[in-house]
Design a protein around this motif. Structure first.
Motif, mmCIF file in Angstrom:
data_model
loop_
_atom_site.group_PDB
_atom_site.id
_atom_site.type_symbol
_atom_site.label_atom_id
_atom_site.label_comp_id
_atom_site.label_asym_id
_atom_site.label_seq_id
_atom_site.Cartn_x
_atom_site.Cartn_y
_atom_site.Cartn_z
ATOM 1 N N GLY B 96 -5.836 -52.092 -12.181
ATOM 2 C CA GLY B 96 -6.867 -51.253 -12.784
ATOM 3 C C GLY B 96 -6.347 -50.468 -13.978
ATOM 4 O O GLY B 96 -5.339 -50.810 -14.594
ATOM 5 N N GLY B 97 -7.069 -49.416 -14.299
ATOM 6 C CA GLY B 97 -6.653 -48.549 -15.399
ATOM 7 C C GLY B 97 -7.332 -48.860 -16.714
ATOM 8 O O GLY B 97 -7.380 -48.010 -17.601
ATOM 9 N N GLY B 98 -7.819 -50.099 -16.871
ATOM 10 C CA GLY B 98 -8.415 -50.454 -18.156
ATOM 11 C C GLY B 98 -7.392 -50.293 -19.272
ATOM 12 O O GLY B 98 -6.191 -50.503 -19.067
ATOM 13 N N ASP B 99 -7.853 -49.892 -20.439
ATOM 14 C CA ASP B 99 -6.939 -49.655 -21.556
ATOM 15 C C ASP B 99 -6.340 -48.259 -21.440
ATOM 16 O O ASP B 99 -6.927 -47.376 -20.832
ATOM 17 C CB ASP B 99 -7.695 -49.760 -22.883
ATOM 18 C CG ASP B 99 -8.197 -51.183 -23.125
ATOM 19 O OD1 ASP B 99 -7.537 -52.116 -22.620
ATOM 20 O OD2 ASP B 99 -9.244 -51.322 -23.782
ATOM 21 N N PRO B 100 -5.161 -48.053 -22.078
ATOM 22 C CA PRO B 100 -4.620 -46.704 -22.127
ATOM 23 C C PRO B 100 -5.605 -45.802 -22.901
ATOM 24 O O PRO B 100 -6.383 -46.351 -23.691
ATOM 25 C CB PRO B 100 -3.310 -46.835 -22.878
ATOM 26 C CG PRO B 100 -3.044 -48.299 -23.005
ATOM 27 C CD PRO B 100 -4.314 -49.014 -22.779
ATOM 28 N N PRO B 101 -5.542 -44.502 -22.773
ATOM 29 C CA PRO B 101 -4.646 -43.711 -21.914
ATOM 30 C C PRO B 101 -5.107 -43.669 -20.462
ATOM 31 O O PRO B 101 -6.146 -44.220 -20.137
ATOM 32 C CB PRO B 101 -4.713 -42.330 -22.562
ATOM 33 C CG PRO B 101 -6.050 -42.276 -23.233
ATOM 34 C CD PRO B 101 -6.384 -43.667 -23.650
ATOM 35 N N GLU B 102 -4.309 -42.969 -19.621
ATOM 36 C CA GLU B 102 -4.615 -42.859 -18.194
ATOM 37 C C GLU B 102 -4.702 -41.378 -17.792
ATOM 38 O O GLU B 102 -4.585 -40.497 -18.635
ATOM 39 C CB GLU B 102 -3.532 -43.574 -17.357
ATOM 40 C CG GLU B 102 -3.108 -44.941 -17.874
ATOM 41 C CD GLU B 102 -4.206 -46.011 -17.827
ATOM 42 O OE1 GLU B 102 -5.335 -45.693 -17.396
ATOM 43 O OE2 GLU B 102 -3.943 -47.159 -18.247
ATOM 44 N N SER B 103 -4.864 -41.151 -16.496
ATOM 45 C CA SER B 103 -5.127 -39.784 -16.020
ATOM 46 C C SER B 103 -3.850 -39.067 -15.567
ATOM 47 O O SER B 103 -3.815 -38.415 -14.513
ATOM 48 C CB SER B 103 -6.139 -39.825 -14.881
ATOM 49 O OG SER B 103 -7.383 -40.289 -15.360
ATOM 50 N N GLY B 104 -2.831 -39.146 -16.402
ATOM 51 C CA GLY B 104 -1.547 -38.528 -16.049
ATOM 52 C C GLY B 104 -1.606 -37.016 -15.962
ATOM 53 O O GLY B 104 -0.934 -36.405 -15.112
#
Lengths: 333, 224
Positions: B96-104
């Protein structure tokens, strides 16, 4: 018996020849003496710095020795000027010199030997504590103190005991008891990064007195601040010469510390007679030993320094005299 | 030797998006061994770990991954709950995650808000983040966050900074933040402006030498 050399030094490296504390600095000039210790900070400065010859040493190791070298040059080159200068001016000039030297030193090393970044990472971090003693009149000295970080300077007298002359530069400042347990990061260290301050203070001291400087490896592993004084005095009590006191202290600090530890001390007065000095401290040592015996061992924690509450109460009684010569704290910004 | 006894809490924030698939096993391996490495570094300084707890915050992208955006554990007491901890970590799969960015940043906020130990005469509260990319700004979609968005997350980066500076459960003396993240949005700001941070700019710590690994452990073990 007259003392040949009224100084002692303690130098303990947890890893032989790799100690991050620089060897204690003792300088003797005409009418003046200087004691200094430097604690290279092994956490912030544990990265290896590789020089042009390929020699790799940690930043902490290099920083403490660099600061020692610069302090030595500063006070040796400024002999008479030091005597005439205001203490705060000396502190400012010393900071400039250290700044310049640390900047130049960094250029000697290969760049980017480590990719680590962040506020906890410094390439050349060290603390320092310096006492400069200038003879003023018979049995009287001007005592100038310079420090950065949590290395300390102290007076030790037969009647008042141990008295701290410095204030630890900590992000969470506390008294000496709190600082034993809080483990706070330092708020001010000598490093290649600009913005550190060389703290300073001065006072006039009368003989007889022992003046000492020490890194936290010496005083940071006892159960309470008075137990550091007891460690000093118990070693004195069983010694017959300055050299023996030094050896006993080396042994005593080695037995408790978990860190590199350095200390330098000078004995002023007692007509340079070590046994007179020892006799003068006998009563003080007995008082502290009696206090120590009153501390009931904590059966739950089996703590060798005594029960926590008893140690805290001892500290509360001890604190007013211990802090009598501490400079006032800067108000928080 | 007197020695010093420490209570150590560690919160791992692990990016488990698809782009981490080539390295997720290495990160998991490191997470599982991190407390032993830290224990050894503390022991080398005569600092003994009295109580040790670890928790895990697995994160993806809260705008893409719905209910799979976060999976969090409570603190595991080690060594008593080693198996439960290992089992939780082993269940992390990169997807998952799709494209960056992520929920860091959200993951970091969850970690900061952990129920940190207040016991022990000395403490270490350590957050370790592994990610291979930048972060969504906290300000994104203000006022219309998805339903899976975690509770108690600061609304801005400044508020997150304040949380790090002032979180009551994390004392200045105890807290350390270790970032194995790229020089990318938010991570670089944190490296430059937050206290008690060590940043190894990289894709989730890849290429870290043993020397630098030891340096990081030393910065946690030492007072400074």
């Amino acid at each position: 018996m007259p003392i040949q050399r009224p100084f002692l030094t303690v130098d303990i490296a947890k890893r032989p020849d790799r100690g991050e504390d620089a060897p204690p600095l003792v300088l003797v000039g005409t009418g003046c003496q200087l004691l200094a210790v430097f604690d290279g900070l092994g956490g912030a400065g544990s990265q290896l710095l590789i020089d042009a010859e390929g020699v790799a040493e940690s930043g902490a190791y290099r920083a403490s020795r660099l600061a020692s070298r610069e302090v030595k040059r500063f006070f040796c080159c400024n002999g008479e000027r030091t005597s005439l200068s205001a203490t705060q001016d000396l502190a400012a000039r010393l900071r400039e010199r250290l700044n310049r030297a640390f900047d130049q030193e960094l250029a000697r090393f290969k760049r980017d030997t480590s990719p680590l970044k962040g506020s906890l990472i410094k390439r050349l971090p060290t603390t320092m504590a310096i006492v400069h003693l200038q003879h003023q009149a018979e049995q009287r000295h001007l005592c100038r103190v310079f420090w950065v970080g949590d290395s300390r300077a102290y007076l030790l007298t037969p009647h008042e005991g141990l008295q701290q002359l410095t204030i630890d530069d900590l992000r969470e400042p506390g008294d000496a008891w709190e600082n034993l347990f809080n483990d706070s990061p330092l708020s001010n260290v000598v490093s290649e990064k600009p913005g550190f301050t060389v703290n300073s203070s001065e006072l006039v001291i009368d003989e007889p007195v022992v003046v000492l400087v020490a890194t936290d490896g010496c005083f940071g592993y006892v159960g309470s601040p008075p137990q550091f004084e007891l460690l000093l005095l118990e070693a004195l009590e069983v010694s017959s010469t300055m050299e023996e006191w030094q050896a006993r202290l080396q042994e005593g600090v080695s037995g408790i510390t978990g860190d590199d530890a350095t200390l330098a001390a000078v004995l002023l007065g007692w007509n340079d007679d070590f046994l007179k000095c020892r006799a003068a401290f006998r009563n003080r040592c007995e008082v502290l030993m009696n206090e120590q015996m009153l501390i009931t061992p904590d059966s739950d924690q089996d703590h060798l320094w005594g029960a926590l509450d008893a140690r805290r109460e001892w500290w509360e009684r001890y604190k007013p005299t211990y802090e009598a010569y501490m400079p006032p704290r800067e108000p928080e910004q | 030797m007197q020695g010093l006894e420490y209570s150590v809490d560690i919160a791992f924030c692990i990016d488990a998006t698809g782009s981490m698939s080539s390295i997720i096993n290495l990160v998991k391996e490191w997470a599982l061994g991190f407390h032993d490495d830290l224990n050894a570094a503390l022991k080398a300084k005569d600092k003994h770990v009295d109580t040790l707890r670890v928790r895990v915050i697995e994160f993806r992208d809260c705008y893409v991954d719905g209910d799979n955006a976060f999976r969090t554990s409570e603190f595991f007491h080690l060594p008593e709950q080693s198996e439960a901890f290992a089992s939780f970590v082993k269940d992390i799969n990169a997807s998952g995650g799709g494209d960056p960015p992520e929920s860091g940043l959200e993951a970091l906020a969850i970690a900061i808000n952990s129920d940190w130990t207040a016991t022990g005469s000395k403490r270490r509260h350590v957050i370790v983040v592994w990610s291979d990319t930048s972060t969504h700004p906290l300000e994104m979609n203000a006022g219309s966050k998805p339903s899976n968005y975690p509770q108690d997350i600061p609304e801005t980066f400044d508020q997150l900074t304040d949380l790090w500076d002032g979180q009551m459960g994390m004392s200045t003396s105890a807290k350390r933040l270790i970032l194995f993240t790229p020089d990318a949005e938010s991570w670089t700001d944190i490296q430059n402006h937050w206290e008690n941070v060590v940043h190894y700019p990289s894709k989730a710590g890849m290429g870290l030498s043993d020397v630098n690994k030891q340096t990081i452990l030393d910065t946690i073990a030492q007072s400074v």
